[in-house]
Design a protein around this motif. Structure first.
Motif, PDB file in Angstrom:
ATOM      1  N   UNK A  32       0.860  -1.187   0.000  1.00  0.00           N
ATOM      2  CA  UNK A  32       0.000   0.000   0.000  1.00  0.00           C
ATOM      3  C   UNK A  32       0.898   1.241   0.000  1.00  0.00           C
ATOM      4  N   UNK A  33       0.435   2.350  -0.585  1.00  0.00           N
ATOM      5  CA  UNK A  33       1.260   3.573  -0.597  1.00  0.00           C
ATOM      6  C   UNK A  33       1.701   4.027   0.793  1.00  0.00           C
ATOM      7  N   UNK A  34       0.833   3.923   1.788  1.00  0.00           N
ATOM      8  CA  UNK A  34       1.221   4.310   3.148  1.00  0.00           C
ATOM      9  C   UNK A  34       2.320   3.427   3.703  1.00  0.00           C
ATOM     10  N   UNK A  35       2.251   2.149   3.383  1.00  0.00           N
ATOM     11  CA  UNK A  35       3.287   1.209   3.810  1.00  0.00           C
ATOM     12  C   UNK A  35       4.609   1.542   3.116  1.00  0.00           C
TER      13      UNK A  35
ATOM     14  N   UNK B 264      10.117   3.814   3.422  1.00  0.00           N
ATOM     15  CA  UNK B 264      11.120   4.696   2.822  1.00  0.00           C
ATOM     16  C   UNK B 264      11.258   6.010   3.578  1.00  0.00           C
ATOM     17  N   UNK B 265      10.524   6.171   4.657  1.00  0.00           N
ATOM     18  CA  UNK B 265      10.606   7.325   5.552  1.00  0.00           C
ATOM     19  C   UNK B 265      10.381   8.653   4.838  1.00  0.00           C
ATOM     20  N   UNK B 266       9.329   8.717   4.015  1.00  0.00           N
ATOM     21  CA  UNK B 266       8.943   9.974   3.378  1.00  0.00           C
ATOM     22  C   UNK B 266       7.457  10.215   3.629  1.00  0.00           C
ATOM     23  N   UNK B 267       7.006  11.422   3.361  1.00  0.00           N
ATOM     24  CA  UNK B 267       5.594  11.749   3.527  1.00  0.00           C
ATOM     25  C   UNK B 267       4.781  11.057   2.443  1.00  0.00           C
ATOM     26  N   UNK B 268       3.490  10.936   2.671  1.00  0.00           N
ATOM     27  CA  UNK B 268       2.633  10.317   1.658  1.00  0.00           C
ATOM     28  C   UNK B 268       2.583  11.181   0.403  1.00  0.00           C
ATOM     29  N   UNK B 269       2.686  12.504   0.549  1.00  0.00           N
ATOM     30  CA  UNK B 269       2.713  13.381  -0.626  1.00  0.00           C
ATOM     31  C   UNK B 269       3.929  13.128  -1.491  1.00  0.00           C
ATOM     32  N   UNK B 270       5.093  13.000  -0.848  1.00  0.00           N
ATOM     33  CA  UNK B 270       6.322  12.705  -1.592  1.00  0.00           C
ATOM     34  C   UNK B 270       6.220  11.321  -2.233  1.00  0.00           C
TER      35      UNK B 270
ATOM     36  N   UNK C  25      -5.519   1.655  -2.041  1.00  0.00           N
ATOM     37  CA  UNK C  25      -4.789   1.384  -3.279  1.00  0.00           C
ATOM     38  C   UNK C  25      -3.615   0.479  -2.963  1.00  0.00           C
ATOM     39  N   UNK C  26      -3.145  -0.193  -3.994  1.00  0.00           N
ATOM     40  CA  UNK C  26      -1.970  -1.052  -3.902  1.00  0.00           C
ATOM     41  C   UNK C  26      -1.049  -0.686  -5.058  1.00  0.00           C
ATOM     42  N   UNK C  27       0.229  -0.611  -4.765  1.00  0.00           N
ATOM     43  CA  UNK C  27       1.247  -0.351  -5.785  1.00  0.00           C
ATOM     44  C   UNK C  27       2.013  -1.649  -5.994  1.00  0.00           C
TER      45      UNK C  27
END
Length: 182
Positions: free
Chosen positions: A84-87, A92-98, A124-126
């Protein structure tokens, strides 16, 4: 027989950049203990240099550090190579926007796809595409060769000592108690 390197350091008596900065501060602010700069300043400079050295390999594969990190996090997830994008942001220790910007670039390049989650229709899933998996496997192999090359500047004993010290320091920073209120 394996060749043992002699430890390499600056020539005796030759100050490095950090030592020169410390000398200036000692002259200008003799009331302050600037000894932490000996470690922190060198780590900061080393981190910047290592980032540059690692970035050279990422660039050969058309990737920036951020894109490499996303592809690597997906590859490490194991089959079916998705998160998932949040995961991904947490890994990767970045914000969800990044993270959204990184995923957008990788999707345009055909290296990842996005779809609705099977468990949560709103989520969503990436996922890595076959091209994304081939690229990260090749780039990661080159990345590991590069990291070995960089660590070859230290003896195995020095590298082990450094790993232990950095692990201890990281653990203590991560688990330190906040200062008591006075």
């Amino acid at each position: 027989m394996e060749h043992q390197r002699e430890p390499v350091g600056p020539p005796p008596g030759a100050p490095d950049h950090v030592a020169a900065i410390q000398a200036e501060w000692r002259r200008e602010r003799p009331d302050l203990d600037v000894s932490p700069q000996a470690v922190i300043g060198r780590l900061h400079r080393l981190a910047a240099r290592l980032t540059d050295e690692l970035g050279l390999v990422y660039g050969r594969y058309g990737l920036g550090e951020g894109e490499f990190d996303v592809l690597a996090a997906l590859r490490r997830a194991g089959s079916p190579f998705e998160r998932a994008p949040g995961e991904l942001a947490a890994h990767t220790m970045v914000t969800t926007g990044a993270m959204t910007k990184r995923i957008d670039r990788l999707e345009r390049a055909g290296l990842v796809t996005r779809r609705r989650s099977d468990e949560d229709g709103r989520g969503r899933v990436v996922a890595l595409t076959p091209a994304g998996r081939r690229l990260i496997d090749e780039a990661f192999t080159a990345h590991m060769r590069n990291e070995h090359r960089l660590l070859e500047l230290l003896t195995p004993e020095e590298a082990g000592t450094l790993e232990g010290l950095l692990t201890t320091w990281q653990h203590r920073l991560d688990h330190r108690q906040p200062p008591a209120a006075t």
